[in-house]
Scaffold this motif. Structure first.
Motif, PDB file in Angstrom:
ATOM      1  N   MET A 106       0.844  -1.195   0.000  1.00  0.00           N
ATOM      2  CA  MET A 106       0.000   0.000   0.000  1.00  0.00           C
ATOM      3  C   MET A 106       0.879   1.244   0.000  1.00  0.00           C
ATOM      4  O   MET A 106       2.008   1.225   0.477  1.00  0.00           O
ATOM      5  CB  MET A 106      -0.924  -0.006   1.235  1.00  0.00           C
ATOM      6  CG  MET A 106      -1.951   1.124   1.237  1.00  0.00           C
ATOM      7  SD  MET A 106      -3.103   1.010   2.610  1.00  0.00           S
ATOM      8  CE  MET A 106      -4.189  -0.256   1.962  1.00  0.00           C
ATOM      9  N   PHE A 107       0.360   2.309  -0.556  1.00  0.00           N
ATOM     10  CA  PHE A 107       1.049   3.595  -0.652  1.00  0.00           C
ATOM     11  C   PHE A 107       2.348   3.495  -1.446  1.00  0.00           C
ATOM     12  O   PHE A 107       3.322   4.138  -1.129  1.00  0.00           O
ATOM     13  CB  PHE A 107       1.323   4.181   0.742  1.00  0.00           C
ATOM     14  CG  PHE A 107       0.075   4.359   1.538  1.00  0.00           C
ATOM     15  CD1 PHE A 107      -0.161   3.555   2.618  1.00  0.00           C
ATOM     16  CD2 PHE A 107      -0.884   5.291   1.187  1.00  0.00           C
ATOM     17  CE1 PHE A 107      -1.321   3.678   3.343  1.00  0.00           C
ATOM     18  CE2 PHE A 107      -2.039   5.428   1.906  1.00  0.00           C
ATOM     19  CZ  PHE A 107      -2.259   4.622   2.991  1.00  0.00           C
ATOM     20  N   LEU A 108       2.339   2.653  -2.474  1.00  0.00           N
ATOM     21  CA  LEU A 108       3.522   2.562  -3.319  1.00  0.00           C
ATOM     22  C   LEU A 108       3.445   3.488  -4.524  1.00  0.00           C
ATOM     23  O   LEU A 108       4.445   3.757  -5.152  1.00  0.00           O
ATOM     24  CB  LEU A 108       3.721   1.127  -3.816  1.00  0.00           C
ATOM     25  CG  LEU A 108       3.974   0.091  -2.736  1.00  0.00           C
ATOM     26  CD1 LEU A 108       4.184  -1.266  -3.377  1.00  0.00           C
ATOM     27  CD2 LEU A 108       5.182   0.470  -1.908  1.00  0.00           C
ATOM     28  N   GLY A 109       2.250   3.966  -4.864  1.00  0.00           N
ATOM     29  CA  GLY A 109       2.102   4.766  -6.073  1.00  0.00           C
ATOM     30  C   GLY A 109       2.476   6.217  -5.901  1.00  0.00           C
ATOM     31  O   GLY A 109       2.795   6.896  -6.851  1.00  0.00           O
ATOM     32  N   SER A 110       2.424   6.721  -4.686  1.00  0.00           N
ATOM     33  CA  SER A 110       2.801   8.106  -4.417  1.00  0.00           C
ATOM     34  C   SER A 110       3.059   8.233  -2.942  1.00  0.00           C
ATOM     35  O   SER A 110       2.974   7.271  -2.201  1.00  0.00           O
ATOM     36  CB  SER A 110       1.690   9.072  -4.824  1.00  0.00           C
ATOM     37  OG  SER A 110       0.666   9.038  -3.859  1.00  0.00           O
ATOM     38  N   ARG A 111       3.361   9.457  -2.506  1.00  0.00           N
ATOM     39  CA  ARG A 111       3.590   9.617  -1.091  1.00  0.00           C
ATOM     40  C   ARG A 111       2.358   9.301  -0.275  1.00  0.00           C
ATOM     41  O   ARG A 111       2.432   8.891   0.850  1.00  0.00           O
ATOM     42  CB  ARG A 111       4.017  11.044  -0.782  1.00  0.00           C
ATOM     43  CG  ARG A 111       5.457  11.116  -0.406  1.00  0.00           C
ATOM     44  CD  ARG A 111       6.141  12.284  -1.019  1.00  0.00           C
ATOM     45  NE  ARG A 111       6.192  12.176  -2.459  1.00  0.00           N
ATOM     46  CZ  ARG A 111       6.892  12.972  -3.207  1.00  0.00           C
ATOM     47  NH1 ARG A 111       7.596  13.917  -2.658  1.00  0.00           N
ATOM     48  NH2 ARG A 111       6.914  12.848  -4.509  1.00  0.00           N
ATOM     49  N   ALA A 168      10.577  11.445   0.594  1.00  0.00           N
ATOM     50  CA  ALA A 168      11.254  11.628  -0.689  1.00  0.00           C
ATOM     51  C   ALA A 168      10.379  11.262  -1.866  1.00  0.00           C
ATOM     52  O   ALA A 168      10.596  11.737  -2.989  1.00  0.00           O
ATOM     53  CB  ALA A 168      12.534  10.784  -0.725  1.00  0.00           C
ATOM     54  N   GLY A 169       9.376  10.412  -1.652  1.00  0.00           N
ATOM     55  CA  GLY A 169       8.507   9.988  -2.737  1.00  0.00           C
ATOM     56  C   GLY A 169       8.721   8.543  -3.113  1.00  0.00           C
ATOM     57  O   GLY A 169       9.771   7.948  -2.846  1.00  0.00           O
ATOM     58  N   SER A 201       9.937  18.839  -6.758  1.00  0.00           N
ATOM     59  CA  SER A 201       8.825  18.323  -5.971  1.00  0.00           C
ATOM     60  C   SER A 201       8.785  19.117  -4.675  1.00  0.00           C
ATOM     61  O   SER A 201       9.796  19.229  -3.976  1.00  0.00           O
ATOM     62  CB  SER A 201       9.034  16.837  -5.668  1.00  0.00           C
ATOM     63  OG  SER A 201       7.995  16.326  -4.873  1.00  0.00           O
ATOM     64  N   VAL A 202       7.613  19.684  -4.366  1.00  0.00           N
ATOM     65  CA  VAL A 202       7.523  20.509  -3.161  1.00  0.00           C
ATOM     66  C   VAL A 202       6.447  19.938  -2.224  1.00  0.00           C
ATOM     67  O   VAL A 202       5.440  19.399  -2.678  1.00  0.00           O
ATOM     68  CB  VAL A 202       7.207  21.978  -3.515  1.00  0.00           C
ATOM     69  CG1 VAL A 202       8.332  22.586  -4.314  1.00  0.00           C
ATOM     70  CG2 VAL A 202       5.893  22.134  -4.268  1.00  0.00           C
ATOM     71  N   PRO A 203       6.722  20.003  -0.893  1.00  0.00           N
ATOM     72  CA  PRO A 203       7.853  20.653  -0.239  1.00  0.00           C
ATOM     73  C   PRO A 203       9.132  19.825  -0.177  1.00  0.00           C
ATOM     74  O   PRO A 203      10.137  20.270   0.388  1.00  0.00           O
ATOM     75  CB  PRO A 203       7.324  20.901   1.175  1.00  0.00           C
ATOM     76  CG  PRO A 203       6.414  19.749   1.420  1.00  0.00           C
ATOM     77  CD  PRO A 203       5.746  19.470   0.101  1.00  0.00           C
ATOM     78  N   THR A 204       9.144  18.618  -0.754  1.00  0.00           N
ATOM     79  CA  THR A 204      10.265  17.698  -0.608  1.00  0.00           C
ATOM     80  C   THR A 204      11.615  18.316  -0.946  1.00  0.00           C
ATOM     81  O   THR A 204      12.592  18.122  -0.223  1.00  0.00           O
ATOM     82  CB  THR A 204      10.032  16.459  -1.493  1.00  0.00           C
ATOM     83  OG1 THR A 204       8.861  15.784  -1.028  1.00  0.00           O
ATOM     84  CG2 THR A 204      11.201  15.504  -1.456  1.00  0.00           C
ATOM     85  N   SER A 241      11.409   3.622  -3.159  1.00  0.00           N
ATOM     86  CA  SER A 241      11.877   4.911  -2.641  1.00  0.00           C
ATOM     87  C   SER A 241      12.637   5.725  -3.671  1.00  0.00           C
ATOM     88  O   SER A 241      13.516   5.223  -4.381  1.00  0.00           O
ATOM     89  CB  SER A 241      12.779   4.681  -1.424  1.00  0.00           C
ATOM     90  OG  SER A 241      13.235   5.921  -0.900  1.00  0.00           O
ATOM     91  N   ASN A 242      12.312   7.009  -3.769  1.00  0.00           N
ATOM     92  CA  ASN A 242      13.123   7.932  -4.548  1.00  0.00           C
ATOM     93  C   ASN A 242      14.493   8.091  -3.909  1.00  0.00           C
ATOM     94  O   ASN A 242      14.691   7.784  -2.732  1.00  0.00           O
ATOM     95  CB  ASN A 242      12.433   9.291  -4.660  1.00  0.00           C
ATOM     96  CG  ASN A 242      11.215   9.272  -5.562  1.00  0.00           C
ATOM     97  OD1 ASN A 242      10.952   8.288  -6.246  1.00  0.00           O
ATOM     98  ND2 ASN A 242      10.456  10.358  -5.554  1.00  0.00           N
ATOM     99  N   TYR A 243      15.433   8.630  -4.690  1.00  0.00           N
ATOM    100  CA  TYR A 243      16.807   8.779  -4.214  1.00  0.00           C
ATOM    101  C   TYR A 243      17.440   9.932  -4.980  1.00  0.00           C
ATOM    102  O   TYR A 243      16.786  10.573  -5.804  1.00  0.00           O
ATOM    103  CB  TYR A 243      17.590   7.473  -4.405  1.00  0.00           C
ATOM    104  CG  TYR A 243      17.642   6.974  -5.837  1.00  0.00           C
ATOM    105  CD1 TYR A 243      18.757   7.206  -6.643  1.00  0.00           C
ATOM    106  CD2 TYR A 243      16.566   6.290  -6.400  1.00  0.00           C
ATOM    107  CE1 TYR A 243      18.802   6.760  -7.956  1.00  0.00           C
ATOM    108  CE2 TYR A 243      16.590   5.846  -7.710  1.00  0.00           C
ATOM    109  CZ  TYR A 243      17.710   6.085  -8.491  1.00  0.00           C
ATOM    110  OH  TYR A 243      17.750   5.653  -9.784  1.00  0.00           O
ATOM    111  N   GLY A 244      18.701  10.223  -4.722  1.00  0.00           N
ATOM    112  CA  GLY A 244      19.375  11.268  -5.470  1.00  0.00           C
ATOM    113  C   GLY A 244      20.500  11.923  -4.686  1.00  0.00           C
ATOM    114  O   GLY A 244      20.345  12.215  -3.497  1.00  0.00           O
TER     115      GLY A 244
END
Length: 569
Positions: free
Chosen positions: A1-6, A295-296, A328-331, A352-355
């Protein structure tokens, strides 16, 4: 669950984008009804712009004068272009590609959920031990002077694990971009915000789960709009300003500002969103607030942006080329602590997003068990679940360092984090700092560690028990588990009884085998309250079992209640 967006699944939106043409910037369709806009001026200089709004077929819905942001509504398709020519107006942008719901004029208060019976156990959850929270609780569970704002879908303040730490006076709704402080306006219109709140500060009350910082306070600022569960820019701005004005120590932001996954400065509408949210975040930090964000969940390299196929998510998504200038805000706003998610083996969660230089720290985000509305508990996945772990650790840091600034808290989070090494070929950097985990996994115990061994195990009951006047005794129970052997000769019994005449009270500790140990027998005369820690030689008693505090009012005229009590072995 909650894998499609924050905060929610977006499979339908993503599917709609498949096969769409590549655009450099998407433009909202002509307004069919009322649309919302940000009108931005110099801070403190909104007066003439408000007049101009009315003169250009618009209305002022709300205003944040200190940061120079007006939320305007208009059904005129040329409202933004006309307002951009007004002297003193710096930026104007639509915040949606859909009409403002009619409910914005008279928002309904979410229903209070019927609560199921509380659980009777409180095992330590794996995510809490993974970051050392269970060790931290024994040293410093957090200060009640520290408030964490949950900017989300709302919070079920009636939940057994949330209620002890919830501050209604500092809670509100910012849905639609206007502050609503009516009782209950903050309540959850989904499950997400309540889950986040439990991870931060679910009470250590012998039931359910325990949050990272069970001694701090929780305030809810609902920014999600009912039905859609979308978080628009004006809602975020309202919430950040409110957080600063109310003096929150920390905010948690497990969402991105809809409808754009990334806001690009070469699009006039998105540029206004960027500016408005940046100003609001800076305002909150200027008031002493540390802002933490997820992070998203797109498994996206935030440091190498090329394409977005999911925006806008309030109408029809299009595929567009983007660059790293799109945020991406406020991220990705300056000063915000951005959190990636890890699993139980300290690998980056697949979603998970990264960078590089985008991720500050990491925290558990897989199969996290926490509170949901109605008194229940569920496991969720997502960076939404990782971020509140960090918000909780930040709250512990603020509890241990009450004068720390947001900048100092950011530095402490970084320096105390546990290093994590790269786990696949996309990960670049060093073990000390990399694009998957930033400075590493947050450490709750390090946040409060004083360098001395932690005290013995503590069990607490914070459920209020009324003490009837001149009547038979009442009791409150604590179930002790996981303690080897007998209780110590220096068993600490902490008591908080609120009563205007303590000399009326007879207070006893009852061991699991029924043995009574006298703590106070009508002593103290006419003084108020018994807020005291007693030492009891209970070395002949087996530690594990049900202990009771027994209180009897042995005289007439004055009444009170047992607020809480605890045992420290």
């Amino acid at each position: 669950m909650f894998l499609g967006s924050r905060s929610r699944l977006r499979a339908a939106v993503i599917a709609a984008a498949v096969g769409a043409g590549v655009l450099t910037a998407a433009t909202p369709a002509a307004a069919a009804g009322t649309r919302a806009y940000l009108v931005i001026t110099a801070p403190g200089a909104t007066a003439s712009a408000k007049t101009a709004v009315a003169g250009n077929s618009g209305t002022v819905f709300s205003s944040y004068d200190a940061i120079g942001v007006i939320v305007a509504h208009s059904s005129a398709t040329d409202f933004a272009s006309r307002m951009r020519t007004v002297s003193g107006v710096q930026k104007v942008g639509a915040t949606r590609t859909s009409d403002v719901p009619a409910a914005a004029a008279n928002p309904a208060i979410p229903d209070a959920k019927t609560q199921q019976a509380p659980t009777t156990t409180e095992p330590v959850q794996p995510d809490m031990s993974q970051i050392g929270a269970d060790k931290a609780w024994a040293v410093n569970p957090g200060s009640p002077t520290v408030t964490v704002g949950v900017l989300d879908t709302g919070v079920d303040d009636l939940h057994d694990d949330i209620k002890p730490n919830f501050v209604a006076a500092d809670s509100a709704s910012c849905a639609y971009g206007k502050l609503d402080t009516r009782t209950g306006a903050w309540r959850d219109v989904d499950k997400h915000g309540t889950h986040v709140a439990g991870t931060i500060a679910a009470a250590k009350n012998g039931r359910g789960v325990v949050g990272v910082a069970p001694g701090v306070k929780i305030a809810a600022v609902r920014i999600a709009e009912p039905t859609t569960n979308l978080f628009f820019a004006e809602n975020t701005i309202c919430a950040m300003v409110f957080a600063g004005d109310r003096g929150f120590a920390v905010t948690n932001n497990s969402y991105y500002t809809d409808p754009w996954l990334f806001n690009c400065p070469d699009n006039a509408d998105q540029d206004a969103i960027l500016e408005g949210v940046k100003r609001a975040v800076a305002y909150a930090e200027g008031k002493g607030v540390l802002n933490v964000a997820a992070a998203g969940n797109e498994n996206y390299n935030l440091a190498n942006k090329t394409r977005d196929t999911t925006s806008p998510n309030d109408s029809t998504a299009v595929q567009r080329n983007i660059t790293n200038a799109c945020l991406s805000v406020p991220t990705e706003v300056s000063g915000v602590v951005t959190v990636s998610a890890i699993g139980s083996t300290n690998r980056k969660a697949a979603f998970s997003n990264y960078g590089t230089d985008k991720i500050h720290v990491a925290a558990p985000g897989e199969r996290v068990l926490s509170t949901v509305p109605g008194g229940g508990y569920s496991q969720f996945d997502g960076t939404s679940m990782a971020s509140p772990h960090v918000a909780g650790v930040a709250a512990l840091l603020k509890s241990a360092n009450p004068t720390a600034t947001p900048a100092q808290l950011r530095q402490l989070l970084a320096t105390q984090a546990d290093d994590l090494s790269c786990t696949d070929s996309r990960c670049v950097g060093t073990t000390a700092k990399n694009n998957f985990f930033g400075e590493g996994r947050v450490d709750a115990f390090a946040a409060v560690d004083t360098g001395t061994p932690p005290p013995g195990k503590t069990f607490e009951n914070t459920t209020r028990v009324d003490i009837p006047d001149n009547a038979p005794a009442v009791t409150s129970s604590i179930t002790v588990t996981g303690v080897t052997g007998n209780a110590p000769a220096t068993l600490k019994v902490g008591v908080d009884i609120q009563h205007p005449y303590r000399g009326d009270l007879v207070v006893d500790l009852i061991a699991p085998d029924g043995t009574a140990y006298s703590l106070s027998n009508r002593s103290g005369g006419s003084a108020d309250n018994i807020v005291q820690t007693f030492t009891v030689n209970a070395s002949s008693e087996v530690a594990n079992g049900v202990w009771k505090l027994q209180v009897r009012d042995a005289a007439s005229s004055d009444i009170g209640y047992l607020k809480s009590w605890k045992l420290t072995f």
